[in-house]
Design a protein around this motif. Structure first.
Motif, PDB file in Angstrom:
ATOM      1  N   PRO A  97     -50.881  20.313  11.911  1.00 47.10           N
ATOM      2  CA  PRO A  97     -50.924  20.065  13.367  1.00 47.10           C
ATOM      3  C   PRO A  97     -51.522  21.201  14.188  1.00 47.10           C
ATOM      4  O   PRO A  97     -51.975  20.966  15.307  1.00 47.10           O
ATOM      5  N   ASN A  98     -51.526  22.402  13.648  1.00 44.61           N
ATOM      6  CA  ASN A  98     -52.045  23.530  14.415  1.00 44.61           C
ATOM      7  C   ASN A  98     -53.505  23.858  14.081  1.00 44.61           C
ATOM      8  O   ASN A  98     -54.084  24.777  14.655  1.00 44.61           O
ATOM      9  N   GLY A  99     -54.077  23.101  13.143  1.00 43.68           N
ATOM     10  CA  GLY A  99     -55.464  23.309  12.778  1.00 43.68           C
ATOM     11  C   GLY A  99     -55.673  24.474  11.828  1.00 43.68           C
ATOM     12  O   GLY A  99     -54.750  25.234  11.504  1.00 43.68           O
ATOM     13  N   ASN A 108     -49.806  26.655   4.782  1.00 43.41           N
ATOM     14  CA  ASN A 108     -48.939  26.855   5.943  1.00 43.41           C
ATOM     15  C   ASN A 108     -48.428  25.540   6.516  1.00 43.41           C
ATOM     16  O   ASN A 108     -47.568  25.539   7.400  1.00 43.41           O
ATOM     17  N   SER A 109     -48.980  24.435   6.028  1.00 44.79           N
ATOM     18  CA  SER A 109     -48.579  23.106   6.510  1.00 44.79           C
ATOM     19  C   SER A 109     -48.221  22.224   5.309  1.00 44.79           C
ATOM     20  O   SER A 109     -48.999  21.351   4.909  1.00 44.79           O
ATOM     21  N   PRO A 140     -54.492  15.141  17.059  1.00 40.62           N
ATOM     22  CA  PRO A 140     -53.736  15.845  16.024  1.00 40.62           C
ATOM     23  C   PRO A 140     -54.166  15.416  14.628  1.00 40.62           C
ATOM     24  O   PRO A 140     -54.668  14.315  14.422  1.00 40.62           O
ATOM     25  N   SER A 154     -50.155  16.666   7.129  1.00 40.48           N
ATOM     26  CA  SER A 154     -50.463  17.061   8.503  1.00 40.48           C
ATOM     27  C   SER A 154     -50.579  18.579   8.629  1.00 40.48           C
ATOM     28  O   SER A 154     -49.745  19.320   8.119  1.00 40.48           O
ATOM     29  N   ASN A 173     -57.632  17.061  21.651  1.00 43.17           N
ATOM     30  CA  ASN A 173     -56.215  16.702  21.582  1.00 43.17           C
ATOM     31  C   ASN A 173     -55.923  15.627  20.526  1.00 43.17           C
ATOM     32  O   ASN A 173     -54.992  14.833  20.680  1.00 43.17           O
ATOM     33  N   ASP A 202     -56.058  24.672   8.654  1.00 42.24           N
ATOM     34  CA  ASP A 202     -55.113  24.662   7.534  1.00 42.24           C
ATOM     35  C   ASP A 202     -55.304  23.376   6.729  1.00 42.24           C
ATOM     36  O   ASP A 202     -56.153  22.539   7.051  1.00 42.24           O
ATOM     37  N   ILE A 236     -58.318  22.290  16.201  1.00 45.13           N
ATOM     38  CA  ILE A 236     -57.933  21.019  16.810  1.00 45.13           C
ATOM     39  C   ILE A 236     -58.715  20.837  18.113  1.00 45.13           C
ATOM     40  O   ILE A 236     -58.653  21.678  19.009  1.00 45.13           O
TER      41      ILE A 236
END
Length: 223
Positions: free
Chosen positions: A72-74, A51-52, A181, A70, A179, A76, A176
């Motif tokens: 970024p939304n965790g 998904n990333s 990333p 990356s 904070n 994954d 995550i």
């Protein structure tokens, strides 16, 4: 006084010097500068179906592009991959590479986050698929968020039957937290292969000329 054994020693040293060793990069487009075709992240590079997906960044160690891994939304992963021959179009590995223990090196920067990691896996491939795992390492502990760090790992010896090298480099992360990333940059990747170089005809000519001169000196001293 020069004798036959001395001449042979000179010949061996001269030939060894001309043979030397050649160093080549097994992977294509390690700087991610060359644009890729359809389905490619960059020339020779693919991104795993997550998904990333891996992308490119303008924050580069050198040149204009670097690999951005990356999630970024965790929860994954973000992974780039290349088969040196099948994707990268590099020459087949063969008998000249067997036994070599190559070094993988690259520059990296970023943060894998509290729950994440950054990893690289190498596999030696043959006619029937995976022969062995050459390298499986994590490197998140070596990352800096403010500066590029050169990271190096030595791979296992190349086994008989190896025709290509397959690399996966990426990051995986859980939730995550704090904070922080998940974002890892990679650039200037090299997998240095060392192969014995065959002396050129000119090297053989110089060797023969040198031996002829030594032989002449020996004969004159004996006379």
């Amino acid at each position: 006084m020069l004798n036959l054994k001395t001449c042979v020693a000179i010949a061996a040293l001269t030939l060894a010097g001309t043979a030397g060793a050649a160093t080549t990069n097994a992977f294509a487009n390690g700087g991610f500068e060359t644009a890729g075709g359809p389905g490619q992240l960059a020339a020779g590079w693919l991104t795993a179906a997550t998904n990333s997906p891996a992308t490119l960044s303008g924050d580069a160690h050198s040149g204009s592009h670097a690999l951005l891994l990356s999630a970024p939304n965790g929860l994954d992963a973000s992974i780039a991959l290349q088969d040196s021959v099948g994707h990268g179009g590099m020459p087949l590995l063969g008998a000249a590479n067997v036994g070599d223990t190559p070094w993988l090196s690259f520059w990296a920067k970023g943060d894998a986050s509290v729950t994440g990691n950054a990893f690289v896996t190498l596999r030696y491939m043959g006619a029937n698929g995976v022969i062995s795992t050459a390298l499986n390492q994590q490197f998140q502990s070596q990352l800096s968020t403010s500066s590029w760090t050169q990271i190096s790992f030595q791979a296992a010896a190349i086994p008989v039957g190896t025709t290509s090298v397959f690399i996966e480099i990426g990051t995986a992360v859980g939730p995550i937290l704090e904070n922080r990333p998940n974002a890892v940059l990679v650039d200037d990747l090299q997998f240095a292969l060392h192969t014995a170089a065959v002396p050129e005809p000119g090297s053989y000519a110089l060797l023969l000329a040198g031996l002829a001169t030594v032989g002449t000196i020996v004969r004159r001293r004996r006379a």
